[in-house]
Motif scaffolding. Structure first.
Motif, mmCIF file in Angstrom:
data_model
loop_
_atom_site.group_PDB
_atom_site.id
_atom_site.type_symbol
_atom_site.label_atom_id
_atom_site.label_comp_id
_atom_site.label_asym_id
_atom_site.label_seq_id
_atom_site.Cartn_x
_atom_site.Cartn_y
_atom_site.Cartn_z
ATOM 1 N N LEU A 1 0.803 -1.218 0.000
ATOM 2 C CA LEU A 1 0.000 0.000 0.000
ATOM 3 C C LEU A 1 0.842 1.277 0.000
ATOM 4 N N GLY A 2 2.164 1.145 -0.117
ATOM 5 C CA GLY A 2 3.007 2.332 -0.269
ATOM 6 C C GLY A 2 3.302 3.083 1.002
ATOM 7 N N MET A 3 3.266 2.393 2.151
ATOM 8 C CA MET A 3 3.536 3.041 3.426
ATOM 9 C C MET A 3 4.707 2.364 4.130
ATOM 10 N N VAL A 4 5.304 3.079 5.070
ATOM 11 C CA VAL A 4 6.270 2.492 5.992
ATOM 12 C C VAL A 4 5.546 2.365 7.329
ATOM 13 N N GLN A 5 5.797 1.266 8.030
ATOM 14 C CA GLN A 5 5.011 1.016 9.234
ATOM 15 C C GLN A 5 5.856 0.687 10.450
ATOM 16 N N PRO B 1 10.045 6.006 -8.962
ATOM 17 C CA PRO B 1 8.783 6.755 -8.895
ATOM 18 C C PRO B 1 7.658 6.051 -9.655
ATOM 19 N N LYS B 2 7.999 5.343 -10.732
ATOM 20 C CA LYS B 2 6.971 4.632 -11.490
ATOM 21 C C LYS B 2 6.356 3.501 -10.668
ATOM 22 N N THR B 3 7.205 2.724 -9.991
ATOM 23 C CA THR B 3 6.687 1.629 -9.169
ATOM 24 C C THR B 3 5.870 2.165 -8.011
ATOM 25 N N TYR B 4 6.347 3.227 -7.378
ATOM 26 C CA TYR B 4 5.583 3.823 -6.267
ATOM 27 C C TYR B 4 4.231 4.328 -6.764
ATOM 28 N N THR B 5 4.207 4.936 -7.948
ATOM 29 C CA THR B 5 2.951 5.417 -8.530
ATOM 30 C C THR B 5 2.004 4.257 -8.783
ATOM 31 N N ARG B 6 2.519 3.146 -9.298
ATOM 32 C CA ARG B 6 1.677 1.972 -9.555
ATOM 33 C C ARG B 6 1.109 1.396 -8.257
ATOM 34 N N ARG C 1 -3.701 -7.099 -14.999
ATOM 35 C CA ARG C 1 -2.310 -7.543 -14.802
ATOM 36 C C ARG C 1 -1.697 -6.851 -13.585
ATOM 37 N N ASP C 2 -1.908 -5.539 -13.479
ATOM 38 C CA ASP C 2 -1.369 -4.785 -12.349
ATOM 39 C C ASP C 2 -1.964 -5.280 -11.031
ATOM 40 N N PHE C 3 -3.261 -5.489 -11.027
ATOM 41 C CA PHE C 3 -3.963 -5.918 -9.822
ATOM 42 C C PHE C 3 -3.450 -7.283 -9.358
#
Length: 312
Positions: free
Chosen positions: A66-70, A230-235, A273-275
């Protein structure tokens, strides 16, 4: 391994595992917003309770990128394990989790309480003197990052089972760290924020143009600070928002073609595919079994501050 938000929506009920196995373990899950002062740093807090027999394993918990640090605390210091290469490995009682790009399966045992702080990844280094890149697709015991200074917070949380009290401890510790942190207005901070605000529906070319930086500069900064491009984070952020949409639309008929278009995918095949890459399953499986994955369908406003009285 990525620990993240989990699957329930705050309702206490028996969980029936997919297949023929049944568990009468009661699982509840809630999310809370941070106080206003911490909103630039913290996305939310989560609180999950497993109420089962001492020897009972919980159903498998599947956690998504989900793009977070925990920061995750096992309040009872209970036996929690993560599935790695087909083997269940014991997790630390308290640990940092970096940005993940893979779904992860874990489970706990008996009566357990888990508490998590979801941080915006670009500010991790500012608060803990360690770039999030050091934890990309990985986790580590909080004791391994001595400069982080978060061990005391975890020790104060052990044995505390009330969500409000756990939030107060987290807020007090984080506000203290913010007071000692060095502020900076780096373009990477702006880039990460723009990506989240756009729900991942923005091109890297547009992002660079908005920030007046070259794509090479942005790539290097993301790799150095966050550990990914940045592309992977955006995805990942786009996937997170699509997944949230699917979770919140569980009772409605979803048009996958319209959803693909709304979130900026080239076509429905690209979306699927992304999902599948980030979740490991076809989106229709999540639509039919929303309780299997994380992200609450509601989030509680934070009425708990470092100066308020606490009741729950």
């Amino acid at each position: 391994m990525k620990m993240s938000l989990f699957f329930n929506d705050g309702i206490r009920r028996p969980y029936i595992f997919v297949g023929s196995l049944h568990s009468m373990m009661i699982i509840s899950y809630k999310e809370f917003l941070p106080s206003v002062a911490l909103q630039p740093y913290v996305e939310n807090y989560w609180y999950q309770v497993f109420d089962g027999d001492a020897a009972e394993d919980s159903p498998a918990q599947v956690c998504l990128p989900l793009g977070m640090v925990q920061i995750i605390i096992h309040v009872y210091q209970q036996d929690c394990r993560v599935l790695v290469d087909g083997n269940w490995q014991k997790l630390p009682d308290a640990f940092f989790v970096g940005i993940y790009k893979d779904a992860v399966t874990w489970r706990t045992k008996g009566c357990s309480v888990c508490f998590g702080v979801n941080l915006k990844p670009e500010i991790f280094a500012r608060l803990f003197n360690v770039p999030a890149a050091a934890l990309f697709n990985d986790y580590t015991d909080i004791g391994n990052l001595m400069n982080a200074g978060i061990t005391e917070m975890a020790e104060r949380m052990y044995g505390v089972t009330n969500a409000a009290e756990l939030i107060l401890i987290a807020e007090s510790s984080l506000l203290q760290r913010i007071g000692h942190s060095r502020q900076r207005g780096h373009y990477l901070d702006q880039a990460a924020s723009i990506i989240r605000e756009s729900k991942g529906n923005i091109s890297i070319e547009s992002l660079c143009k908005d920030l007046y930086v070259s794509e090479r500069q942005l790539q290097r900064s993301f790799r150095d600070v966050l550990g990914t491009s940045p592309k992977t984070y955006t995805r990942i952020i786009r996937f997170r928002n699509v997944y949230r949409h699917v979770r919140h639309s569980a009772e409605k008929k979803i048009s996958w073609a319209s959803l693909s278009y709304d979130y900026g995918y080239a076509d429905q095949a690209h979306f699927i595919r992304d999902f599948k890459e980030f979740s490991g399953v076809n989106p229709t499986l999540i639509e039919k079994n929303g309780a299997f994955y994380q992200l609450s369908t509601s989030i509680y406003s934070n009425k708990y501050t470092t100066t308020s009285s606490i009741t729950e």
